[in-house]
Design a protein around this motif. Structure first.
Motif, short mmCIF file in Angstrom:
data_model
loop_
_atom_site.label_atom_id
_atom_site.label_comp_id
_atom_site.label_asym_id
_atom_site.label_seq_id
_atom_site.Cartn_x
_atom_site.Cartn_y
_atom_site.Cartn_z
N ILE A 273 128.19 26.15 54.86
CA ILE A 273 128.78 24.97 54.25
C ILE A 273 128.11 24.66 52.91
O ILE A 273 128.77 24.27 51.94
CB ILE A 273 128.69 23.77 55.23
N ASN A 274 126.78 24.86 52.83
CA ASN A 274 126.09 24.58 51.57
C ASN A 274 126.47 25.56 50.48
O ASN A 274 126.58 25.18 49.30
CB ASN A 274 124.57 24.59 51.79
N ALA A 275 126.68 26.82 50.84
CA ALA A 275 127.09 27.81 49.84
C ALA A 275 128.43 27.44 49.22
O ALA A 275 128.63 27.60 48.01
CB ALA A 275 127.15 29.20 50.48
N VAL A 276 129.34 26.95 50.04
CA VAL A 276 130.64 26.52 49.52
C VAL A 276 130.47 25.34 48.58
O VAL A 276 131.11 25.27 47.52
CB VAL A 276 131.60 26.19 50.68
N SER A 337 139.05 29.96 59.43
CA SER A 337 139.21 29.70 58.00
C SER A 337 138.45 30.71 57.15
O SER A 337 138.97 31.21 56.14
CB SER A 337 138.76 28.28 57.67
N THR A 338 137.21 31.03 57.55
CA THR A 338 136.45 32.02 56.78
C THR A 338 137.06 33.41 56.91
O THR A 338 137.06 34.19 55.95
CB THR A 338 134.98 32.06 57.24
N SER A 339 137.63 33.73 58.07
CA SER A 339 138.30 35.01 58.25
C SER A 339 139.54 35.09 57.36
O SER A 339 139.81 36.13 56.74
CB SER A 339 138.71 35.20 59.72
N SER A 382 142.52 27.72 53.64
CA SER A 382 141.45 28.18 54.52
C SER A 382 140.13 27.48 54.19
O SER A 382 139.37 27.11 55.09
CB SER A 382 141.30 29.70 54.41
N MET A 383 139.86 27.26 52.89
CA MET A 383 138.63 26.55 52.52
C MET A 383 138.69 25.09 52.94
O MET A 383 137.68 24.51 53.34
CB MET A 383 138.40 26.66 51.02
N CYS A 384 139.88 24.49 52.87
CA CYS A 384 140.01 23.09 53.31
C CYS A 384 139.76 22.98 54.81
O CYS A 384 139.12 22.03 55.28
CB CYS A 384 141.40 22.56 52.96
N LEU A 385 140.25 23.95 55.58
CA LEU A 385 139.98 23.94 57.03
C LEU A 385 138.49 24.12 57.30
O LEU A 385 137.92 23.47 58.19
CB LEU A 385 140.77 25.07 57.71
N PHE A 386 137.85 24.98 56.52
CA PHE A 386 136.42 25.21 56.70
C PHE A 386 135.64 23.92 56.41
O PHE A 386 134.72 23.55 57.15
CB PHE A 386 135.96 26.32 55.76
#
Length: 416
Positions: A273-276, A337-339, A382-386
């Protein structure tokens, strides 16, 4: 999961009979303290728009290569680790208010160093200073707010801490859309400066003053914050001076919640989460987005909305239920989401028709439908879901700390 001693569930300080305080200045004090978490969030999100700006700078202007850009985003966590240790020492010795005042100095100083940077080392030093302030603010601000709030609003004000963090991240994304990195750093000085100004007029927490045997000052603080100074309950004598001994870890009621809490926090951090947050715009640029800034802002908005939603769920449904619901379902969402985002990278790798030719804000009628449009929104979705799963996990961490508070006899060491 109820404590053996029912007195542990009593408020830190509160009026007998549950009467509501007359003064509302407690909200002003909570807002002043929450500017620390807002600065914290801004410092976390600053690297996302700043790194692309620094990498695009033409010579001889200051610019970052790939290795320096990676350090620029990550070094803030090293400062935060040191700040957490320093904040734990300050909060009990210097007090809650003075600790917040002191943490504004590295916030402002760090952004000033970044603004005046002439080389990469100054950029890294400024980020390290802001990280130090982040570590102090993330520890002290929740303590200050929880100790000045009366029971009826303690949950609401406590939830504002994480909400202000993600709001600060969104503010950095929004400002980075229109400002280059030096002006963005100047903007980063504003919340901390306002916190310094407002906290000068706010009192120390009554609980801390009482533990220091400053009864007159504590009564004055109560009068300022709550509008009354009569018949208020004091914290138990000696509650702040209990010591932690390693022998206590032999008791299941201590080591079980301790291990669970540490693992939950570790897994949440290792989820990425921090990397994003640090590299959101860079990630979308590497994914060949034309509107990487807009995509980052969308992700920031989703984070704010779901953090607010998770705060409401925690207050209504309870901490243990949120821990249960935030486990497997949210983990599955984040894995999915990451997949999906990894699949997007694979599908667009090396292809001439990728999302770099697609503007997210272009009306559908102006651009014919193509696979690139769908893939672009697949990546953003996918990023929003993550991020949505990450927001739930952040609230899960707060719930985990509440469980530690109830189960551990040394809870005052882990979560003041």
């Amino acid at each position: 999961m109820t404590p053996e001693n029912p007195e542990e569930t009593q408020p830190l300080l509160g009026p007998p009979g549950g009467s509501a305080p007359l003064s509302r200045r407690v909200f002003l004090a909570a807002f002043a303290a929450s500017l620390g978490p807002l600065s914290f969030g801004f410092a976390l999100g600053y690297s996302s728009p700043a790194i692309p700006s620094l990498r695009r700078a033409p010579p001889p202007a200051l610019r970052l290569d790939d290795a320096a850009a990676s350090w620029f985003g990550a070094i803030v966590t090293l400062g935060a680790a040191a700040g957490g240790v320093l904040g734990g020492w300050l909060v009990d010795r210097a007090g809650r208010k003075l600790s917040l005042l002191l943490c504004s100095a590295p916030f402002v100083g760090g952004f000033v160093v970044i603004t005046a940077a002439q080389n990469v080392w100054m950029l890294l030093g400024g980020r390290l200073l802001t990280g130090l302030a982040c570590g102090i603010a993330s520890l002290v601000a929740p303590v200050y707010i929880s100790e000045i709030a009366y029971p009826a609003v303690r949950g609401l004000l406590g939830s504002c801490v994480q909400l202000m963090v993600v709001t600060g991240i969104l503010l950095a994304y929004l400002a980075g859309w229109v400002l280059e990195w030096r002006w963005l750093a100047i903007l980063g000085c504003v919340p901390a400066s306002f916190m310094l100004l407002l906290m000068c007029y706010m009192p120390e927490t009554p609980r801390f003053l009482l533990t220091q045997h400053k009864h007159q000052e504590a009564m004055a603080a109560m009068q300022f914050l709550w509008g009354s100074e009569q018949s208020w309950e004091e914290p138990p004598v000696g509650a702040e001076h209990q010591g932690f001994q390693l022998a206590q870890l032999r008791h299941p009621g201590v080591y079980k919640p301790f291990i669970i809490g540490i693992l939950l926090m570790a897994f949440q951090q290792l989820s990425g989460i921090n990397a994003v947050m640090f590299y959101a715009e860079t990630i979308f640029e590497e994914a060949k987005f034309k509107d990487s800034s807009v995509a980052s802002i969308i992700v920031g908005i989703i984070q704010v909305l779901f953090t607010a939603m998770a705060a409401l769920i925690m207050d209504r449904a309870g901490r243990r239920l949120l821990l249960t619901l935030s486990g497997e379902p949210e983990g599955v969402v984040m894995v999915f989401s990451t997949s999906a985002f990894g699949a997007y990278f694979k599908l667009t790798q090396g292809g001439p028709s990728n999302s770099s030719h697609v503007a997210l804000l272009t009306p559908i009628s102006m651009e014919p439908p193509s696979a690139s449009v769908g893939l672009a929104w697949l990546a953003v979705g996918s990023m929003c879901l993550f991020i949505a799963g990450g927001a739930q996990a952040l609230r899960c961490l707060l719930a985990c700390l509440c469980l530690l508070h109830l189960q551990c006899p040394f809870h005052f060491v882990l979560c003041p």
